[in-house]
Design a protein around this motif. Structure first.
Motif, PDB file in Angstrom:
ATOM      1  N   GLU A 182     -15.619  -3.233   2.682  1.00 38.86           N
ATOM      2  CA  GLU A 182     -15.235  -2.300   1.624  1.00 38.86           C
ATOM      3  C   GLU A 182     -14.136  -1.372   2.105  1.00 38.86           C
ATOM      4  O   GLU A 182     -13.226  -1.024   1.342  1.00 38.86           O
ATOM      5  CB  GLU A 182     -16.460  -1.494   1.159  1.00 38.86           C
ATOM      6  N   ALA A 183     -14.194  -0.962   3.366  1.00 39.80           N
ATOM      7  CA  ALA A 183     -13.139  -0.100   3.911  1.00 39.80           C
ATOM      8  C   ALA A 183     -11.790  -0.793   3.852  1.00 39.80           C
ATOM      9  O   ALA A 183     -10.763  -0.163   3.529  1.00 39.80           O
ATOM     10  CB  ALA A 183     -13.475   0.298   5.346  1.00 39.80           C
ATOM     11  N   GLU A 184     -11.759  -2.086   4.145  1.00 40.29           N
ATOM     12  CA  GLU A 184     -10.500  -2.825   4.102  1.00 40.29           C
ATOM     13  C   GLU A 184      -9.940  -2.921   2.689  1.00 40.29           C
ATOM     14  O   GLU A 184      -8.734  -3.086   2.500  1.00 40.29           O
ATOM     15  CB  GLU A 184     -10.703  -4.227   4.684  1.00 40.29           C
ATOM     16  N   ARG A 185     -10.803  -2.788   1.689  1.00 39.55           N
ATOM     17  CA  ARG A 185     -10.358  -2.789   0.297  1.00 39.55           C
ATOM     18  C   ARG A 185      -9.704  -1.455  -0.085  1.00 39.55           C
ATOM     19  O   ARG A 185      -8.958  -1.385  -1.060  1.00 39.55           O
ATOM     20  CB  ARG A 185     -11.559  -3.062  -0.618  1.00 39.55           C
ATOM     21  N   ILE A 186      -9.959  -0.412   0.730  1.00 36.85           N
ATOM     22  CA  ILE A 186      -9.553   0.941   0.362  1.00 36.85           C
ATOM     23  C   ILE A 186      -8.340   1.424   1.145  1.00 36.85           C
ATOM     24  O   ILE A 186      -7.450   2.067   0.579  1.00 36.85           O
ATOM     25  CB  ILE A 186     -10.744   1.907   0.581  1.00 36.85           C
ATOM     26  N   VAL A 187      -8.297   1.139   2.463  1.00 34.48           N
ATOM     27  CA  VAL A 187      -7.264   1.743   3.310  1.00 34.48           C
ATOM     28  C   VAL A 187      -6.379   0.691   3.956  1.00 34.48           C
ATOM     29  O   VAL A 187      -6.770  -0.468   4.138  1.00 34.48           O
ATOM     30  CB  VAL A 187      -7.902   2.635   4.411  1.00 34.48           C
ATOM     31  N   GLU A 188      -5.168   1.136   4.338  1.00 32.26           N
ATOM     32  CA  GLU A 188      -4.183   0.259   4.962  1.00 32.26           C
ATOM     33  C   GLU A 188      -4.345   0.170   6.477  1.00 32.26           C
ATOM     34  O   GLU A 188      -3.948  -0.823   7.093  1.00 32.26           O
ATOM     35  CB  GLU A 188      -2.766   0.776   4.650  1.00 32.26           C
ATOM     36  N   PHE A 189      -4.903   1.222   7.109  1.00 33.85           N
ATOM     37  CA  PHE A 189      -4.950   1.217   8.573  1.00 33.85           C
ATOM     38  C   PHE A 189      -6.019   0.254   9.084  1.00 33.85           C
ATOM     39  O   PHE A 189      -6.944  -0.120   8.353  1.00 33.85           O
ATOM     40  CB  PHE A 189      -5.164   2.637   9.122  1.00 33.85           C
TER      41      PHE A 189
END
Length: 380
Positions: free
Chosen positions: A318-325
């Motif tokens: 889910e984090a990869e769906r939200i942020v670019e870093f």
């Protein structure tokens, strides 16, 4: 001297807050901590001080806590950073809740600002445009370092107010006597307090087993991860997401909250109580999480000591769906445990002057200072 106005059992943020507030009133205070230093919920969290996530009296306590944190920071570094919080909406339902919350907080006189998708991305360029519908910004929220704050606060109350702090001092018994409340340690030392407050999470079962058994306490297990330092990434304050909008109690006050539905991509995340938060530590690393598993306090062992890899994978996906870093640069992962209570907090007066206060749940870092100020003024 063995006589004190207030003896605090447990040096986490809730106990230390009571010690601070009594000391500010000129009272003689003793803090007893069973471990070398606090190691439980107080140091195993994000370090987000967010009145924006609370409602009712807890929001008020949170506002007061922020004020006190900033006052202390001005004279003694306890790691407070006044960078605010942003709640990022990812769909129409979350965006509607953000609009309704903005109106509610305006009525509470707690500053907030709605930001369009373009304004959000301009302030937070590491967010993925595909995720961002808009956001709600709270400039008065603050960040702290969870592994530093309480240690610095303990140093502060010792240096400024002369509070006596005794780590590695387990308490075996608390009993009312003619002199007040007698506290007996594992070394058979005896201390007497006009008031004694036990703020040691679910550990009070060792002192008051019958009360513990009927307390109704629940323990939550949370999983969190932390990246390696990311020198090219700068997060502007606390970053909370659509899953947090769907979870935090302040948004439950919104008129449309009861009508929101769970999108398909959130179903597995909701099963594990996952909502995504991002907070950058002072070394440039980023804390990501978290999840929630629950057990009654007398069955805490069933939660286990392991960190479930499946939950971490869900969080990072889910984090990869939200942020670019790069969220895959994980340096460490851990589980935190905190006690909570169906009545918002467990407050019991076992005998005159002998208080149990625990089960503050996830509100502790944000609201303990304000809450303790009110309780201590009641006692003295």
């Amino acid at each position: 001297m063995t006589h004190f106005d207030l003896i605090v059992v447990g040096a986490g943020i809730l106990g230390t807050s009571h010690a601070l507030q009594a000391a500010r009133l000129g009272k003689k205070v003793l803090v007893l901590e069973k471990d070398n230093f606090p190691t439980s919920a107080t140091v195993r969290n994000f370090g987000q001080v967010v009145p924006s996530g609370l409602s009712g009296r807890w929001h008020r306590y949170g506002q007061r806590s922020v004020q006190l944190y900033k006052e202390i920071q001005a004279e003694f570094d306890i790691s407070v950073r006044a960078n605010g919080s942003v709640y990022v909406a990812s769909d129409e339902q979350e965006w509607q809740l953000a609009h309704e919350a903005e109106e509610l907080f305006r009525d509470k006189a707690y500053p907030t600002q709605l930001l369009s998708a373009e304004e959000t991305l301009a302030r937070h360029p590491y967010l993925k445009p595909s995720y961002v519908k808009g956001s709600l910004f709270f400039p008065d929220d603050v960040s702290v370092e969870p592994d530093r704050l309480v240690h610095r606060l303990i140093q502060y109350i010792q240096q400024k107010y002369g509070v006596t702090y005794l780590p590695n001092t387990a308490v075996l018994d608390c009993q009312p006597t003619a002199e007040g409340v007698e506290v007996v340690t594992a070394r058979r030392e005896k201390y007497y307090g006009q008031h004694v407050v036990v703020c040691n999470g679910s550990e009070f079962r060792l002192l008051f087993p019958d009360l513990f058994a009927s307390s109704g306490l629940v323990v939550s297990k949370l999983q969190m991860l932390q990246t390696s330092p990311l020198p090219n990434v700068t997060l502007a304050g606390n970053i909370l997401t659509g899953l947090t909008i769907r979870r935090y109690e302040s948004f439950e006050e919104c008129p449309s909250f009861a009508r929101i539905t769970t999108p398909h991509q959130y179903e597995e995340l909701k099963k594990w109580g996952i909502h995504l938060l991002f907070k950058q530590a002072m070394d440039g690393s980023i804390i990501i999480g978290d999840s929630h598993e629950y057990a009654t306090a007398d069955r805490t062992d069933e939660l286990g000591f392991d960190v479930k890899e499946h939950i971490n994978e869900l969080i990072l996906r889910e984090a990869e769906r939200i942020v670019e870093f790069p969220v895959i640069k994980i340096a460490r992962a851990w589980a935190g445990y905190y006690a909570q209570h169906p009545d918002e907090i467990l407050e019991r007066e076992v005998a005159p002057g002998l208080h149990i206060i625990t089960g503050i749940g996830g509100k502790g870092m944000t609201s303990s200072l304000g809450y303790a100020e009110e309780k201590v003024k009641e006692w003295f």
